[in-house]
Motif scaffolding. Structure first.
Motif, PDB file in Angstrom:
ATOM      1  N   GLU A  21       4.396  -2.445  -0.731  1.00 42.56           N
ATOM      2  CA  GLU A  21       4.416  -2.644  -2.140  1.00 42.56           C
ATOM      3  C   GLU A  21       4.801  -3.683  -1.751  1.00 42.56           C
ATOM      4  N   GLU A  22       4.901  -5.035  -2.095  1.00 41.70           N
ATOM      5  CA  GLU A  22       5.134  -6.332  -2.253  1.00 41.70           C
ATOM      6  C   GLU A  22       6.957  -6.002  -3.090  1.00 41.70           C
ATOM      7  N   GLY A  23       7.375  -5.425  -3.511  1.00 32.88           N
ATOM      8  CA  GLY A  23       8.908  -5.570  -4.045  1.00 32.88           C
ATOM      9  C   GLY A  23       9.290  -4.380  -2.583  1.00 32.88           C
ATOM     10  N   SER A  24       8.644  -3.751  -1.820  1.00 37.33           N
ATOM     11  CA  SER A  24       9.108  -2.858  -0.838  1.00 37.33           C
ATOM     12  C   SER A  24       9.494  -4.007   0.184  1.00 37.33           C
ATOM     13  N   LEU A  25       8.257  -4.169   0.400  1.00 38.33           N
ATOM     14  CA  LEU A  25       8.471  -5.608   1.411  1.00 38.33           C
ATOM     15  C   LEU A  25       9.647  -6.230   1.119  1.00 38.33           C
ATOM     16  N   ALA A  26      10.109  -6.827   0.231  1.00 38.63           N
ATOM     17  CA  ALA A  26      11.371  -7.720  -0.283  1.00 38.63           C
ATOM     18  C   ALA A  26      12.816  -7.340   0.231  1.00 38.63           C
ATOM     19  N   ARG A  27      12.469  -5.560   0.279  1.00 37.54           N
ATOM     20  CA  ARG A  27      13.677  -4.756   0.279  1.00 37.54           C
ATOM     21  C   ARG A  27      14.029  -4.611   1.558  1.00 37.54           C
ATOM     22  N   TRP A  28      12.975  -4.391   2.116  1.00 35.44           N
ATOM     23  CA  TRP A  28      12.991  -3.957   3.745  1.00 35.44           C
ATOM     24  C   TRP A  28      13.536  -5.555   4.712  1.00 35.44           C
ATOM     25  N   GLU A  29      12.771  -7.041   3.689  1.00 37.67           N
ATOM     26  CA  GLU A  29      13.522  -8.535   4.834  1.00 37.67           C
ATOM     27  C   GLU A  29      14.748  -8.669   4.122  1.00 37.67           C
ATOM     28  N   TYR A  30      15.009  -8.027   3.177  1.00 39.05           N
ATOM     29  CA  TYR A  30      16.878  -8.863   2.215  1.00 39.05           C
ATOM     30  C   TYR A  30      17.518  -7.660   3.241  1.00 39.05           C
ATOM     31  N   ASN A  31      16.967  -6.108   3.908  1.00 41.98           N
ATOM     32  CA  ASN A  31      18.049  -5.133   4.759  1.00 41.98           C
ATOM     33  C   ASN A  31      17.979  -6.082   6.057  1.00 41.98           C
ATOM     34  N   GLU A  32      16.728  -6.024   6.899  1.00 40.53           N
ATOM     35  CA  GLU A  32      16.896  -7.032   8.217  1.00 40.53           C
ATOM     36  C   GLU A  32      18.004  -8.138   8.149  1.00 40.53           C
ATOM     37  N   SER A  33      17.965  -8.703   7.063  1.00 40.07           N
ATOM     38  CA  SER A  33      18.785 -10.129   7.544  1.00 40.07           C
ATOM     39  C   SER A  33      20.328  -9.609   7.456  1.00 40.07           C
ATOM     40  N   LEU A  34      20.856  -8.366   7.051  1.00 43.10           N
ATOM     41  CA  LEU A  34      21.918  -8.258   6.795  1.00 43.10           C
ATOM     42  C   LEU A  34      22.291  -7.687   7.782  1.00 43.10           C
ATOM     43  N   PRO A  35      23.836  -8.174   8.651  1.00 37.05           N
ATOM     44  CA  PRO A  35      24.585  -7.704   9.984  1.00 37.05           C
ATOM     45  C   PRO A  35      23.999  -6.093   9.785  1.00 37.05           C
ATOM     46  N   ASP A  36      24.232  -5.267  11.294  1.00 42.71           N
ATOM     47  CA  ASP A  36      23.928  -4.310  11.284  1.00 42.71           C
ATOM     48  C   ASP A  36      24.473  -3.349  10.956  1.00 42.71           C
ATOM     49  N   ARG A  37      25.543  -3.693  10.348  1.00 39.35           N
ATOM     50  CA  ARG A  37      26.913  -2.189  10.149  1.00 39.35           C
ATOM     51  C   ARG A  37      26.487  -2.083   8.646  1.00 39.35           C
ATOM     52  N   ALA A  38      25.700  -3.666   7.534  1.00 38.76           N
ATOM     53  CA  ALA A  38      25.272  -3.677   6.263  1.00 38.76           C
ATOM     54  C   ALA A  38      24.807  -2.531   6.066  1.00 38.76           C
ATOM     55  N   SER A  39      23.158  -3.065   7.608  1.00 34.92           N
ATOM     56  CA  SER A  39      21.954  -2.791   6.782  1.00 34.92           C
ATOM     57  C   SER A  39      22.022  -1.187   6.411  1.00 34.92           C
ATOM     58  N   ASP A  40      20.543  -0.568   5.840  1.00 34.93           N
ATOM     59  CA  ASP A  40      20.279   0.731   5.331  1.00 34.93           C
ATOM     60  C   ASP A  40      19.409   1.238   6.595  1.00 34.93           C
ATOM     61  N   PRO A  41      19.616   2.519   7.221  1.00 34.63           N
ATOM     62  CA  PRO A  41      18.351   2.826   8.005  1.00 34.63           C
ATOM     63  C   PRO A  41      16.667   2.364   7.434  1.00 34.63           C
ATOM     64  N   ILE A  42      15.539   2.260   8.276  1.00 30.62           N
ATOM     65  CA  ILE A  42      14.389   1.947   7.594  1.00 30.62           C
ATOM     66  C   ILE A  42      13.567   2.731   7.166  1.00 30.62           C
ATOM     67  N   GLN A  43      14.378   4.134   7.130  1.00 29.30           N
ATOM     68  CA  GLN A  43      13.633   5.642   6.021  1.00 29.30           C
ATOM     69  C   GLN A  43      13.855   5.444   4.542  1.00 29.30           C
ATOM     70  N   ASP A  44      15.107   5.334   4.489  1.00 29.95           N
ATOM     71  CA  ASP A  44      15.551   4.441   3.022  1.00 29.95           C
ATOM     72  C   ASP A  44      15.147   3.709   2.177  1.00 29.95           C
ATOM     73  N   VAL A  45      14.976   2.398   2.817  1.00 29.74           N
ATOM     74  CA  VAL A  45      14.878   1.241   2.542  1.00 29.74           C
ATOM     75  C   VAL A  45      13.049   1.239   2.292  1.00 29.74           C
ATOM     76  N   LEU A  46      12.466   1.962   2.573  1.00 31.65           N
ATOM     77  CA  LEU A  46      10.523   2.264   3.254  1.00 31.65           C
ATOM     78  C   LEU A  46      10.154   3.500   3.385  1.00 31.65           C
ATOM     79  N   PRO A  47      11.326   4.528   2.029  1.00 33.80           N
ATOM     80  CA  PRO A  47      10.407   6.218   2.401  1.00 33.80           C
ATOM     81  C   PRO A  47       9.029   6.289   2.285  1.00 33.80           C
ATOM     82  N   GLU A  48       8.820   5.215   1.347  1.00 27.57           N
ATOM     83  CA  GLU A  48       7.114   5.707   1.285  1.00 27.57           C
ATOM     84  C   GLU A  48       5.917   5.040   2.382  1.00 27.57           C
ATOM     85  N   LEU A  49       6.938   4.754   3.626  1.00 26.30           N
ATOM     86  CA  LEU A  49       5.196   4.323   4.954  1.00 26.30           C
ATOM     87  C   LEU A  49       6.148   5.498   6.008  1.00 26.30           C
TER      88      LEU A  49
END
Length: 75
Positions: A21-49
């Motif tokens: 989903e485009e919205g999920s992709l945007a959330r993941w790309e934003y999450n990846e732009s954050l410093p490591d300590r601030a980012s959420d685990p990928i399974q929380d950002v993209l649970p549908e994958l």
């Protein structure tokens, strides 16, 4: 809206397409732009994958190559 994300696998040099989903992709790309300590685990950002698709996004390692590297993995 669904979009196709093409990922080139590092070990086997093949292309893989993930539908996301485009919205999920945007959330993941934003999450990846954050410093490591601030980012959420990928399974929380993209649970549908699937775990395999999430690993492919993170490491560019496909399921088949992952199991060659880690034969005792049970995901």
């Amino acid at each position: 809206t669904m979009t196709e994300l093409k990922v080139k696998r590092d070990m086997c040099n093949k292309m893989h397409t993930i539908e996301i989903e485009e919205g999920s992709l945007a959330r993941w790309e934003y999450n990846e732009s954050l410093p490591d300590r601030a980012s959420d685990p990928i399974q929380d950002v993209l649970p549908e994958l699937s775990p395999a698709d999430r690993e492919l996004l993170l490491t560019k390692t496909c399921d088949k190559c992952w199991h060659k590297l880690y034969p005792n993995s049970n995901w």
